[in-house]
Design a protein around this motif. Structure first.
Motif, PDB file in Angstrom:
ATOM      1  N   ALA A 249      14.214  76.584   1.299  1.00 12.96           N
ATOM      2  CA  ALA A 249      15.123  77.719   1.167  1.00 12.96           C
ATOM      3  C   ALA A 249      16.341  77.497   2.050  1.00 12.96           C
ATOM      4  O   ALA A 249      16.299  76.739   3.023  1.00 12.96           O
ATOM      5  N   GLU A 250      17.430  78.165   1.706  1.00 11.17           N
ATOM      6  CA  GLU A 250      18.615  78.075   2.562  1.00 11.17           C
ATOM      7  C   GLU A 250      18.318  78.646   3.944  1.00 11.17           C
ATOM      8  O   GLU A 250      18.777  78.106   4.954  1.00 11.17           O
ATOM      9  N   LEU A 256      11.927  73.943   9.204  1.00 14.13           N
ATOM     10  CA  LEU A 256      11.213  73.572   7.988  1.00 14.13           C
ATOM     11  C   LEU A 256      12.135  72.948   6.951  1.00 14.13           C
ATOM     12  O   LEU A 256      11.705  72.088   6.174  1.00 14.13           O
ATOM     13  N   ASP A 257      13.409  73.362   6.931  1.00 17.07           N
ATOM     14  CA  ASP A 257      14.346  72.724   6.002  1.00 17.07           C
ATOM     15  C   ASP A 257      14.603  71.276   6.401  1.00 17.07           C
ATOM     16  O   ASP A 257      14.602  70.368   5.555  1.00 17.07           O
ATOM     17  N   PHE A 283      14.611  66.838  -4.821  1.00 15.53           N
ATOM     18  CA  PHE A 283      14.840  67.734  -3.686  1.00 15.53           C
ATOM     19  C   PHE A 283      15.677  68.911  -4.166  1.00 15.53           C
ATOM     20  O   PHE A 283      16.709  68.725  -4.807  1.00 15.53           O
ATOM     21  N   VAL A 284      15.236  70.125  -3.853  1.00 17.17           N
ATOM     22  CA  VAL A 284      15.920  71.347  -4.274  1.00 17.17           C
ATOM     23  C   VAL A 284      16.071  72.264  -3.068  1.00 17.17           C
ATOM     24  O   VAL A 284      15.099  72.545  -2.360  1.00 17.17           O
ATOM     25  N   GLN A 285      17.300  72.725  -2.822  1.00 18.73           N
ATOM     26  CA  GLN A 285      17.524  73.780  -1.842  1.00 18.73           C
ATOM     27  C   GLN A 285      17.855  75.061  -2.595  1.00 18.73           C
ATOM     28  O   GLN A 285      18.802  75.097  -3.379  1.00 18.73           O
ATOM     29  N   THR A 303      14.506  83.043 -12.621  1.00 16.54           N
ATOM     30  CA  THR A 303      13.646  81.917 -13.016  1.00 16.54           C
ATOM     31  C   THR A 303      14.214  80.563 -12.613  1.00 16.54           C
ATOM     32  O   THR A 303      13.753  79.526 -13.102  1.00 16.54           O
ATOM     33  N   LEU A 304      15.191  80.533 -11.732  1.00  9.71           N
ATOM     34  CA  LEU A 304      15.848  79.268 -11.396  1.00  9.71           C
ATOM     35  C   LEU A 304      14.859  78.232 -10.867  1.00  9.71           C
ATOM     36  O   LEU A 304      14.827  77.089 -11.335  1.00  9.71           O
ATOM     37  N   LEU A 305      14.060  78.609  -9.882  1.00 13.28           N
ATOM     38  CA  LEU A 305      13.100  77.655  -9.329  1.00 13.28           C
ATOM     39  C   LEU A 305      11.983  77.372 -10.320  1.00 13.28           C
ATOM     40  O   LEU A 305      11.571  76.218 -10.492  1.00 13.28           O
TER      41      LEU A 305
END
Length: 315
Positions: A249-250, A256-257, A283-285, A303-305
């Motif tokens: 997450a941002e 953790l990021d 990899f997705v943020q 529903t993006l993720l």
């Protein structure tokens, strides 16, 4: 895919503004901020769960081991079960190693499995033993035991035993990564996994002063800090040999990021060295999201993720 969606776009303008405010100071009081996020998403998730026109079968508290916490829930639509050969999504919740359940407030964490069931998957929601009664590597051992159950029952539920995908959030992500990579679990990796997604996973055991969950790390990984590095999933990341997606997450719990990015980099470099670029990890943020909303938003309208994960599963 929903290309026009915006992160947090299903929340009111007031809530989006509040999320932005707490994002910058997320780590200062993660418990209060978590509660705010859960309160924001619960009514949205409840409305979806109560949609009788799109209801799925739910089998609660199936035992996969003798302990009272070794239980899992199954979410599947009748059409999926009858058609068979569906992807199986196994979700392992978070909770800083000390707490958490597969069905927090009766909705959150259920929402992840319920959404994947809506997409034609067999979805499994796993509960596991907690520290300090069940220290390292008990969480990963429970992942292994749950997978044994899933492999045995997948076909009867309408799933494909060769298409099992592991998904872990936070501490659950640590257990998934340990199961996949740590040599201590080598003898238990008997179930073929088609892929894995680590969401805001704690892949490094640290007790830094600004780690709000340092007590959980000590309770699970032990009091001997000299063992933390070798017990951290990051130490064994290059051993993961299944398709991998890393999500952060941002606005994360401290570090953790960065740990997620380091995990992705280590896996990617290892695969480059072995000449298998086609299996490079993803990899997705998740912009505007935080450590809790990154999973609490499932089945709320955004529903993006979920779409990105389905694309990963089906690629």
């Amino acid at each position: 895919m929903h290309a026009l969606q915006e992160p947090l776009g299903n929340l009111s303008a007031e809530l989006r503004q509040r999320f932005a405010q707490i994002g910058a100071v997320w780590g200062r009081d993660i418990n209060a901020h978590r509660d705010l996020v859960i309160a924001a998403y619960t009514p949205l998730v409840a409305a979806a769960a109560n949609d009788v026109a799109d209801a799925c079968e739910v089998q609660r508290d199936q035992p996969y081991g003798p302990d009272e916490r070794q239980r899992l829930d199954v979410f599947v639509h009748t059409a999926t079960r009858e058609a068979g050969q569906a992807d199986v999504v196994v979700f392992v919740h978070g909770g800083a190693f000390l707490r958490g359940s597969k069905s927090f407030n009766g909705l959150i964490y259920d929402n992840v499995s319920r959404w994947f069931a809506r997409q034609g998957c067999v979805a499994i929601n796993v509960e596991y033993r907690l520290a300090p009664q069940a220290p390292y590597p008990a969480g990963a051992e429970d992942v292994a035991a749950a997978l044994d159950w899933v492999r045995t029952h997948a076909a009867g539920l309408g799933g494909n035993p060769q298409r099992i995908f592991l998904v872990g959030h936070s501490a659950g992500g640590a257990h998934v990564a340990t199961y996949l990579a740590d040599p201590v679990l080598a003898a238990r990796r008997s179930v073929p996994v088609a892929g894995a997604v680590l969401i805001s996973a704690r892949v490094v055991a640290d007790v830094l002063p600004d780690n709000p969950n340092a007590a959980g790390v000590r309770a699970y990984f032990g009091d001997d800090a000299a063992l933390y590095e070798e017990r951290s999933p990051l130490a064994h990341a290059e051993r993961i040999d299944v398709p991998l997606m890393v999500v952060v997450a941002e606005h994360e719990n401290p570090y953790l990021d960065a740990y997620g990015a380091a995990f992705f980099e280590r896996v990617a470099q290892a695969r480059q060295r072995t000449g298998r670029p086609a299996r490079a990890p993803r990899f997705v943020q998740m912009l505007r999201h935080n450590h809790t909303s990154v999973v609490a938003h499932f089945d709320s309208g955004e529903t993006l993720l979920g779409d990105a994960m389905l694309d990963f599963f089906r690629a």
